[in-house]
Write an enzyme that holds these catalytic residues in place. Structure first.
Site, PDB file in Angstrom:
ATOM      1  N   HIS A  83       0.824  -1.224   0.000  1.00 48.98           N
ATOM      2  CA  HIS A  83       0.000   0.000   0.000  1.00 48.98           C
ATOM      3  C   HIS A  83       0.850   1.261   0.000  1.00 48.98           C
ATOM      4  O   HIS A  83       0.361   2.332  -0.334  1.00 48.98           O
ATOM      5  CB  HIS A  83      -1.059  -0.021   1.106  1.00 48.98           C
ATOM      6  CG  HIS A  83      -0.589   0.310   2.488  1.00 48.98           C
ATOM      7  ND1 HIS A  83      -0.298  -0.658   3.426  1.00 48.98           N
ATOM      8  CD2 HIS A  83      -0.394   1.495   3.101  1.00 48.98           C
ATOM      9  CE1 HIS A  83       0.053  -0.069   4.557  1.00 48.98           C
ATOM     10  NE2 HIS A  83       0.008   1.234   4.389  1.00 48.98           N
ATOM     11  N   ASP A 219       1.153  -7.700   2.242  1.00 46.69           N
ATOM     12  CA  ASP A 219       1.293  -6.259   2.005  1.00 46.69           C
ATOM     13  C   ASP A 219       2.758  -5.812   1.857  1.00 46.69           C
ATOM     14  O   ASP A 219       3.301  -5.148   2.732  1.00 46.69           O
ATOM     15  CB  ASP A 219       0.614  -5.499   3.153  1.00 46.69           C
ATOM     16  CG  ASP A 219       0.300  -4.055   2.792  1.00 46.69           C
ATOM     17  OD1 ASP A 219       0.874  -3.548   1.805  1.00 46.69           O
ATOM     18  OD2 ASP A 219      -0.506  -3.430   3.508  1.00 46.69           O
ATOM     19  N   SER A 653       3.892   2.230   8.455  1.00 49.57           N
ATOM     20  CA  SER A 653       3.727   1.212   7.433  1.00 49.57           C
ATOM     21  C   SER A 653       5.016   1.032   6.676  1.00 49.57           C
ATOM     22  O   SER A 653       5.640   2.000   6.265  1.00 49.57           O
ATOM     23  CB  SER A 653       2.626   1.601   6.465  1.00 49.57           C
ATOM     24  OG  SER A 653       1.412   1.226   7.009  1.00 49.57           O
TER      25      SER A 653
END
Ligand code: ARG
Ligand code: ASP
Length: 718
Positions: A83, A219, A653
């Protein structure tokens, strides 16, 4: 009864919360070293951050402007989340070469794809510069005077700290400006896409599973940093060479067990740990409900359109991901605050502070004054939230806003060029295909009208009342604005922008546009940035400045009140260490979550009819034959993700998740929904970060994609 319960709960939280709560400054990590080693860490604080020797910090970067990443090879190979690489993957994807859907793997270096605008920032060193930044600041100054002087000092200091180097300097306030640190950074500007799994691995579970456990999202994406011949940052050039990092991470295949020590090393964006009950109440009970309701509207229209064609699915992929992300987080945040009695908890802490402060004139009025300021801020904040989430919800109004700003920009200034290129970007995104444009118009009209009417119904668009006497009339009026605006006439609008010079005629044309006109009225109601005498923007800024000033005193007071506590500074997109241990949790009565998920769970969730749960045949085949190689765990399962008690937030992240020896065991990518109030209140019983198990990442690269050459670049510890 309730009161006693809360007091007790606070006591418990203040006593034990410190265990895992906190995002610590690498330079000051000596202070946490003993606690970290007691918690199981085998390495030292200076293995993590050292200015004289290569240390783990040299392997960590700020990826773009809001994610983290880590080097895993001597040749600049970089891991981050799928992402985080998303918009770059999308920008290289077309309906013919749809890397987003099918994945992409560069077979060799020549195939790695440049990503203009993408940067990777390495911290060279940091310094406490409080004295220099506050030089000349006196007690009697107003906040505005202080800010001006601080800004001037920062500018000079930044220059002197980087003179004669290719480094860049960022200086940031900590504890609301009680302290300042300078960050001397090396910013790499040639970062290329090396590989990404297909969406149904990299985004498996999509927005349905986002912010949730159990989770099965692969991810991750893979990039590489390139430099000039001197191993220094350089803009993209074919002659650039792979960067040779001072340090890259060893990758461990040992995996995790419940209770294992872990730490997360990356760039958390924003937390508000020390705000008062009013701020918590405002977020949980005022702002979040508005945001959620308005995003419900936008999401329902975008999602419906996405079902119509692959082109529309791609067109809305990035906005939907962004809108849905906040939408879901805020729901969890408000629920979490309610569950924790967050407002009451803060009030209790404030009473405790007030008792202590009553005999200390410096602190005795702080909380009362904060309360008064929040009472004034609240209605302004409500207006702003409606404005940004409802009035600016449609593409039409967002572009009207760009036009309005363009009209105010000085010709040929930086700002002018930036706005023009933002308009160009939005044009090309919208108009490249006629079919997309036609569908988009209908989607955008619905969003424009519905969100506007929602604001109007609660009295947030009173300026419409003069012209329209009923909702039906207003609807017609909005439809007319939508149809008449130049913004919605692709060719004419593009031509207007092409010839735009900021001339009187141009400005008149902007002013005449019904969408811009509406935007201006709405904006002046919500922000009053250029109209009328009561300048609300200024007022809002004044109040926020005053709150900031009082918070500076408040937090200084708390530190004085509890001199033995180690207060972590709120996240501010600077490099931090969070540590904790691998652990499941109980999200609700009778349910216990274990600490890891596996490929079996992906097959369990498989549903060929639901976009988010489609499983690639090739992945299924690997699962059927249990072809996991060295990546399986001791039970022979293929681990996918795990949870731990590390305190993380947006920006973390892509952060490396490391074991007791500082080896890479995971890539951080999310938090569990029940704990998303952790930006405001951390609860060790519920707050968990979610990491991709690095073994799944390697398994996908190696067994699924067959990109062995990438695995060979890494130092793998078995
Ligand atoms: N919730 C994660 C974070 O805040 C992941 C967001 C991207 N994924 C998504 N499905 N929108 O960044
Ligand atoms: N998913 C978030 C990010 O992108 C991480 C979080 O909020 O926990 O940084």
């Amino acid at each position: 009864m309730k009161r006693t319960f809360i007091t007790f709960a606070i006591l418990i939280t203040t006593l034990v919360a410190w265990a895992d709560e906190g995002m610590w400054i690498p330079m000051l990590l000596q202070r946490n070293e003993a606690a970290m080693q007691r918690a199981g860490m085998h390495i030292s604080a200076s293995d993590i951050y050292d200015v004289n020797n290569a240390s783990l910090k040299d392997a960590v970067v700020l990826f773009g402007g809001g994610c983290s990443g880590e080097f895993v090879s001597a040749e600049g190979l970089l891991l981050t989340n799928h992402h985080c690489g998303y918009s770059y993957i999308v920008s290289h994807s077309t309906v013919e070469h749809d890397y987003l859907t099918h994945g992409f793997w560069a077979a060799d270096r020549s195939q790695e794809l440049p990503c203009p605008g993408l940067t990777a920032t390495r911290l060279v060193r940091m310094e406490d510069v409080t004295a220099q930044v506050l030089d000349g600041v006196s007690q009697t100054m107003t906040e505005a005077e202080r800010q001006a002087l601080v800004a001037k000092n920062i500018e000079q200091l930044s220059k002197s700290l980087t003179q004669g180097t290719h480094y860049r300097c960022v200086i940031k306030p900590f504890y609301y400006g009680n302290q300042y640190f300078a960050y001397i950074n090396e910013v790499f500007t040639d970062v290329r896409l090396v590989g990404t799994p297909p969406s149904n691995i990299g985004k498996f579970g999509g927005d349905t599973d986002n912010w949730m456990w159990p989770r099965h999202t692969g991810d991750f994406s893979v990039f590489r940093v390139y430099t000039n011949a001197n191993n220094e940052p350089a803009d993209y050039s074919r002659d650039n060479r792979p960067y040779r990092p001072l340090k890259h991470l060893e990758v461990s295949l040992k995996g995790v067990n419940e209770g294992d020590f872990t730490f997360v090393f990356g760039y958390p964006g924003t937390t508000r740990r020390y705000v008062t009950h009013d701020a918590v109440d405002l977020a949980a009970n005022v702002e979040n409900p508005i945001r959620i309701a308005m995003r419900d509207i936008r999401l329902s229209h975008y999602k419906r359109a996405q079902e119509l064609s692959p082109a529309l699915r791609l067109r809305y992929a990035t906005p939907v991901a962004n809108i849905a992300n906040g939408w879901k987080k805020w729901q969890g945040e408000s629920l979490g605050i309610e569950r924790l009695h967050g407002v009451e908890q803060k009030q209790e802490q404030e009473r405790d502070f007030s008792r202590w402060a009553s005999s200390r004139p410096e602190y005795s009025t702080v909380l009362g004054n904060l309360e008064k300021l929040y009472a004034r801020l609240r209605p302004l904040d409500v207006k702003r939230t409606w404005y940004s989430e409802a009035i600016l919800a449609s593409d039409l109004m967002q572009r009207a806003n760009l036009l309005d700003l363009l009209g105010q920009a000085t010709p040929e200034s930086d700002r002018w060029t930036q706005i023009l290129s933002a308009i160009d970007r939005s044009n090309s995104r919208l108009f490249d295909e006629d079919t997309i444009w036609q569908s988009h118009l209908e989607v955008d009209r619905a969003i424009f009208v519905e969100t506007f009417i929602a604001a109007w119904r609660v009295g947030q668009a009173p300026y419409m009342d003069k012209k329209y006497r009923s909702e039906a009339e207003l609807r017609k009026g909005l439809d007319r604005v939508f149809d008449k605006s130049l913004i919605n006439k692709p060719e004419r609008f593009a031509a207007f922008i092409d010839q735009y010079s900021g001339s009187k005629d141009d400005l008149a044309k902007i002013a005449k546009d019904p969408a811009v006109d509406l935007l201006r009225v709405a904006k002046s109601f919500a922000l009053a940035s250029y109209l009328g005498s009561a300048n609300q923007t200024e007022l809002y800024n004044q109040i926020s400045d005053s709150i900031n000033l009082l918070m500076r005193t408040y937090i200084r007071g708390m530190m004085e009140q509890y001199p033995d506590s180690n207060f972590f500074p709120d996240a501010n997109l600077t490099l931090r260490v969070a540590y904790g241990h691998v652990e499941g949790f109980r999200p609700r009565d009778a349910v216990r979550y274990t600490h890891y998920s596996t490929l079996d769970g992906i097959i369990e969730k498989e549903n060929p009819n639901i976009y988010d749960y489609v499983v690639e045949p090739r992945l299924k085949e690997l699962w059927r034959t249990k072809n996991y190689g060295p990546y399986a765990n001791a039970q022979g399962e293929m681990p996918v993700a795990f949870i731990a008690t590390n305190h993380t937030t947006g920006g973390n992240s892509g952060s490396p998740v490391l074991d007791a020896d500082g080896r890479l065991i995971g890539i951080n990518f999310d938090r569990c929904w029940e704990g998303t109030m952790s930006d405001l209140l951390f609860d060790p019983a519920y707050c968990r970060n979610i990491s991709l198990d690095v073994r799944y990442c390697l398994f996908i690269i190696d067994r699924y994609a067959g990109a062995h050459h990438l695995i060979e670049e890494m130092d793998i510890v078995r």
